[in-house]
Design a protein around this motif. Structure first.
Motif, PDB file in Angstrom:
ATOM      1  N   ILE A 120      26.162  36.494  40.218  1.00  0.00           N
ATOM      2  CA  ILE A 120      24.952  37.355  40.183  1.00  0.00           C
ATOM      3  C   ILE A 120      25.394  39.062  40.384  1.00  0.00           C
ATOM      4  O   ILE A 120      25.510  39.460  39.743  1.00  0.00           O
ATOM      5  CB  ILE A 120      23.513  37.193  39.175  1.00  0.00           C
ATOM      6  N   LYS A 121      24.864  39.216  41.777  1.00  0.00           N
ATOM      7  CA  LYS A 121      25.103  40.231  42.483  1.00  0.00           C
ATOM      8  C   LYS A 121      26.410  40.791  42.146  1.00  0.00           C
ATOM      9  O   LYS A 121      26.371  42.072  42.652  1.00  0.00           O
ATOM     10  CB  LYS A 121      24.516  39.660  43.788  1.00  0.00           C
ATOM     11  N   GLN A 122      27.665  40.129  41.913  1.00  0.00           N
ATOM     12  CA  GLN A 122      28.739  40.598  41.510  1.00  0.00           C
ATOM     13  C   GLN A 122      28.517  41.443  40.472  1.00  0.00           C
ATOM     14  O   GLN A 122      29.627  42.105  40.450  1.00  0.00           O
ATOM     15  CB  GLN A 122      29.830  39.532  41.976  1.00  0.00           C
ATOM     16  N   MET A 123      27.706  40.959  39.337  1.00  0.00           N
ATOM     17  CA  MET A 123      28.120  41.280  38.527  1.00  0.00           C
ATOM     18  C   MET A 123      26.900  42.984  38.353  1.00  0.00           C
ATOM     19  O   MET A 123      26.879  43.193  37.299  1.00  0.00           O
ATOM     20  CB  MET A 123      27.617  40.486  37.244  1.00  0.00           C
ATOM     21  N   ARG A 124      26.594  43.384  39.157  1.00  0.00           N
ATOM     22  CA  ARG A 124      25.579  44.435  39.175  1.00  0.00           C
ATOM     23  C   ARG A 124      26.467  45.327  39.306  1.00  0.00           C
ATOM     24  O   ARG A 124      27.604  45.565  39.782  1.00  0.00           O
ATOM     25  CB  ARG A 124      24.429  44.869  40.577  1.00  0.00           C
ATOM     26  N   PRO A 125      26.049  46.905  38.733  1.00  0.00           N
ATOM     27  CA  PRO A 125      26.961  48.296  38.702  1.00  0.00           C
ATOM     28  C   PRO A 125      27.245  48.606  40.119  1.00  0.00           C
ATOM     29  O   PRO A 125      26.250  48.530  40.982  1.00  0.00           O
ATOM     30  CB  PRO A 125      25.696  48.981  37.568  1.00  0.00           C
ATOM     31  N   ASN A 126      27.935  49.082  40.161  1.00  0.00           N
ATOM     32  CA  ASN A 126      28.895  49.712  41.432  1.00  0.00           C
ATOM     33  C   ASN A 126      28.907  48.282  42.423  1.00  0.00           C
ATOM     34  O   ASN A 126      29.082  49.187  43.675  1.00  0.00           O
ATOM     35  CB  ASN A 126      28.383  50.540  42.198  1.00  0.00           C
ATOM     36  N   SER A 127      28.734  47.312  42.594  1.00  0.00           N
ATOM     37  CA  SER A 127      28.927  46.248  43.080  1.00  0.00           C
ATOM     38  C   SER A 127      30.399  46.816  43.528  1.00  0.00           C
ATOM     39  O   SER A 127      31.450  46.904  43.352  1.00  0.00           O
ATOM     40  CB  SER A 127      28.927  44.331  42.577  1.00  0.00           C
ATOM     41  N   GLN A 128      31.023  45.714  44.905  1.00  0.00           N
ATOM     42  CA  GLN A 128      32.177  45.659  45.624  1.00  0.00           C
ATOM     43  C   GLN A 128      33.127  45.212  45.103  1.00  0.00           C
ATOM     44  O   GLN A 128      33.694  45.678  44.914  1.00  0.00           O
ATOM     45  CB  GLN A 128      31.752  45.106  47.284  1.00  0.00           C
ATOM     46  N   PHE A 129      32.632  43.786  43.962  1.00  0.00           N
ATOM     47  CA  PHE A 129      33.415  43.206  43.876  1.00  0.00           C
ATOM     48  C   PHE A 129      34.135  43.510  42.063  1.00  0.00           C
ATOM     49  O   PHE A 129      35.245  43.827  41.814  1.00  0.00           O
ATOM     50  CB  PHE A 129      32.834  41.680  43.303  1.00  0.00           C
ATOM     51  N   LEU A 130      33.149  44.271  41.391  1.00  0.00           N
ATOM     52  CA  LEU A 130      33.549  45.456  40.487  1.00  0.00           C
ATOM     53  C   LEU A 130      34.612  46.686  41.391  1.00  0.00           C
ATOM     54  O   LEU A 130      35.157  46.719  39.477  1.00  0.00           O
ATOM     55  CB  LEU A 130      32.549  45.484  39.549  1.00  0.00           C
ATOM     56  N   GLN A 131      33.647  47.253  41.828  1.00  0.00           N
ATOM     57  CA  GLN A 131      34.694  48.420  42.436  1.00  0.00           C
ATOM     58  C   GLN A 131      35.926  47.686  42.432  1.00  0.00           C
ATOM     59  O   GLN A 131      37.033  49.291  42.524  1.00  0.00           O
ATOM     60  CB  GLN A 131      33.745  49.429  43.667  1.00  0.00           C
ATOM     61  N   ASP A 132      36.159  46.606  43.116  1.00  0.00           N
ATOM     62  CA  ASP A 132      37.874  46.673  43.184  1.00  0.00           C
ATOM     63  C   ASP A 132      38.261  46.733  42.110  1.00  0.00           C
ATOM     64  O   ASP A 132      39.709  46.582  41.855  1.00  0.00           O
ATOM     65  CB  ASP A 132      37.527  45.232  44.510  1.00  0.00           C
ATOM     66  N   LEU A 133      37.805  45.659  40.872  1.00  0.00           N
ATOM     67  CA  LEU A 133      38.832  45.034  39.803  1.00  0.00           C
ATOM     68  C   LEU A 133      38.446  45.467  39.072  1.00  0.00           C
ATOM     69  O   LEU A 133      40.018  46.414  38.097  1.00  0.00           O
ATOM     70  CB  LEU A 133      37.445  44.117  39.083  1.00  0.00           C
ATOM     71  N   ASN A 134      38.100  46.725  39.426  1.00  0.00           N
ATOM     72  CA  ASN A 134      37.860  48.764  38.078  1.00  0.00           C
ATOM     73  C   ASN A 134      38.563  49.897  38.922  1.00  0.00           C
ATOM     74  O   ASN A 134      39.447  50.515  38.204  1.00  0.00           O
ATOM     75  CB  ASN A 134      36.339  49.058  38.207  1.00  0.00           C
ATOM     76  N   LYS A 135      39.290  49.702  40.174  1.00  0.00           N
ATOM     77  CA  LYS A 135      39.869  50.276  40.367  1.00  0.00           C
ATOM     78  C   LYS A 135      41.874  50.454  39.902  1.00  0.00           C
ATOM     79  O   LYS A 135      42.444  51.533  40.120  1.00  0.00           O
ATOM     80  CB  LYS A 135      40.116  50.348  42.393  1.00  0.00           C
ATOM     81  N   ASP A 136      41.897  49.483  40.415  1.00  0.00           N
ATOM     82  CA  ASP A 136      43.317  49.351  38.781  1.00  0.00           C
ATOM     83  C   ASP A 136      43.856  48.484  37.889  1.00  0.00           C
ATOM     84  O   ASP A 136      44.668  48.049  37.652  1.00  0.00           O
ATOM     85  CB  ASP A 136      44.586  48.456  40.081  1.00  0.00           C
ATOM     86  N   ILE A 137      42.404  49.008  37.348  1.00  0.00           N
ATOM     87  CA  ILE A 137      42.558  48.427  36.111  1.00  0.00           C
ATOM     88  C   ILE A 137      43.334  48.771  34.279  1.00  0.00           C
ATOM     89  O   ILE A 137      44.069  47.213  34.156  1.00  0.00           O
ATOM     90  CB  ILE A 137      41.074  47.951  35.594  1.00  0.00           C
ATOM     91  N   HIS A 138      43.541  49.829  35.141  1.00  0.00           N
ATOM     92  CA  HIS A 138      44.745  50.056  33.748  1.00  0.00           C
ATOM     93  C   HIS A 138      46.356  50.097  34.464  1.00  0.00           C
ATOM     94  O   HIS A 138      46.917  50.170  33.350  1.00  0.00           O
ATOM     95  CB  HIS A 138      44.670  51.547  33.646  1.00  0.00           C
ATOM     96  N   GLU A 139      46.668  49.524  35.623  1.00  0.00           N
ATOM     97  CA  GLU A 139      47.382  49.633  35.995  1.00  0.00           C
ATOM     98  C   GLU A 139      48.192  48.106  35.832  1.00  0.00           C
ATOM     99  O   GLU A 139      48.959  48.065  35.131  1.00  0.00           O
ATOM    100  CB  GLU A 139      47.962  50.186  38.122  1.00  0.00           C
ATOM    101  N   THR A 140      47.213  47.398  35.890  1.00  0.00           N
ATOM    102  CA  THR A 140      47.268  45.943  35.852  1.00  0.00           C
ATOM    103  C   THR A 140      47.034  45.444  33.960  1.00  0.00           C
ATOM    104  O   THR A 140      48.304  44.832  33.517  1.00  0.00           O
ATOM    105  CB  THR A 140      46.969  45.229  36.099  1.00  0.00           C
ATOM    106  N   LEU A 141      46.648  45.810  33.703  1.00  0.00           N
ATOM    107  CA  LEU A 141      45.901  44.896  32.026  1.00  0.00           C
ATOM    108  C   LEU A 141      46.826  45.726  31.055  1.00  0.00           C
ATOM    109  O   LEU A 141      46.344  45.697  30.405  1.00  0.00           O
ATOM    110  CB  LEU A 141      44.608  45.175  31.735  1.00  0.00           C
ATOM    111  N   SER A 142      47.464  46.984  31.386  1.00  0.00           N
ATOM    112  CA  SER A 142      48.077  47.629  30.393  1.00  0.00           C
ATOM    113  C   SER A 142      49.258  47.051  30.158  1.00  0.00           C
ATOM    114  O   SER A 142      49.743  47.314  29.205  1.00  0.00           O
ATOM    115  CB  SER A 142      48.600  49.453  30.652  1.00  0.00           C
ATOM    116  N   HIS A 143      49.356  45.956  30.695  1.00  0.00           N
ATOM    117  CA  HIS A 143      50.981  45.200  29.842  1.00  0.00           C
ATOM    118  C   HIS A 143      50.213  44.050  29.442  1.00  0.00           C
ATOM    119  O   HIS A 143      51.118  43.520  28.832  1.00  0.00           O
ATOM    120  CB  HIS A 143      50.924  44.775  31.711  1.00  0.00           C
ATOM    121  N   LEU A 144      49.289  43.637  29.431  1.00  0.00           N
ATOM    122  CA  LEU A 144      48.948  43.457  28.091  1.00  0.00           C
ATOM    123  C   LEU A 144      48.266  43.638  26.993  1.00  0.00           C
ATOM    124  O   LEU A 144      47.782  44.908  26.472  1.00  0.00           O
ATOM    125  CB  LEU A 144      47.632  42.103  28.016  1.00  0.00           C
ATOM    126  N   ASN A 145      48.530  42.536  25.604  1.00  0.00           N
ATOM    127  CA  ASN A 145      47.617  43.337  24.124  1.00  0.00           C
ATOM    128  C   ASN A 145      46.017  43.370  24.979  1.00  0.00           C
ATOM    129  O   ASN A 145      45.879  41.549  24.332  1.00  0.00           O
ATOM    130  CB  ASN A 145      48.574  42.561  23.571  1.00  0.00           C
TER     131      ASN A 145
END
Length: 209
Positions: A120-145
């Protein structure tokens, strides 16, 4: 799209949910000809880190589908973050054609401050976990529908627009409860349309990896 051209669909549930959460969705998609799969995340109460739960998704896929079998992935709520980790960090990007995120805390939720369990702590705004996922989200997920579905009336994901990631197709659906999203008839219709869309990006051959 004929039934034999459809990818199998894997559903990944959210916090405190089980596969029963998807009963309406499973029946709907199965009746339309999709092969629908889901399993229970363990634990489902936030005691487990989300990256470890994502390993369970990876394990299920590796043990239930042939290596060259593409699939489509749907994540609800916490399951939306778990599936993103699978896609972005565990190689799922090479297996999945269509990804649908439903009411996921993609940018965190203030309700995650209510409990201090690791997942649950990983789902807090600006958690290290979410910052890591969001830093390259467009680079990675843009390859999908990608299809992102959220409701402005969400009180579990707060603020509700935290579900947005400005990628793919975004659909704001006025459902009056977070929990009702997965059985709303409008959402189910959107799912069938999204899962029927042609894959726009040419995927790497899974046989040559």
């Amino acid at each position: 799209m004929s039934h034999n051209q459809r990818n199998p669909v894997l559903l990944v549930h959210g916090l405190y949910n089980t596969v029963n959460k998807f009963n309406t969705m499973t029946n709907y998609l199965t009746n339309l000809g999709w092969s629908v799969h889901c399993f229970n995340l363990q634990p489902n109460n936030g005691d487990g880190h989300l990256d470890i739960l994502a390993e369970q998704v990876n394990h299920y896929i590796n043990n239930n589908f042939e290596p060259n079998q593409p699939l489509d992935l749907i994540g609800f709520s916490m399951g939306g973050i778990i599936t993103r980790y699978y896609l972005q960090r565990l190689g799922g990007i090479d297996r999945v054609h269509r990804y649908i995120s439903i009411s996921a805390p993609n940018n965190g939720t203030l309700t995650a401050y209510a409990l201090s369990r690791p997942g649950i702590k990983q789902m807090r705004p600006n958690s290290q976990f979410l910052q890591d996922l969001n830093k390259d989200i467009h680079e990675t997920l843009s390859h999908l529908n990608v299809t992102i579905i959220w409701t402005p009336y969400d009180l579990m994901i707060f603020p509700a627009h935290s579900s947005k990631i400005n990628l793919g197709t975004e659909i704001k659906l006025p459902v009056f409860s977070h929990e009702w999203m997965v059985r709303d008839t409008r959402l189910l219709n959107i799912l069938s349309q999204s899962l029927s869309q042609p894959v726009t990006m040419v995927k790497k051959s899974l046989n040559t990896r």
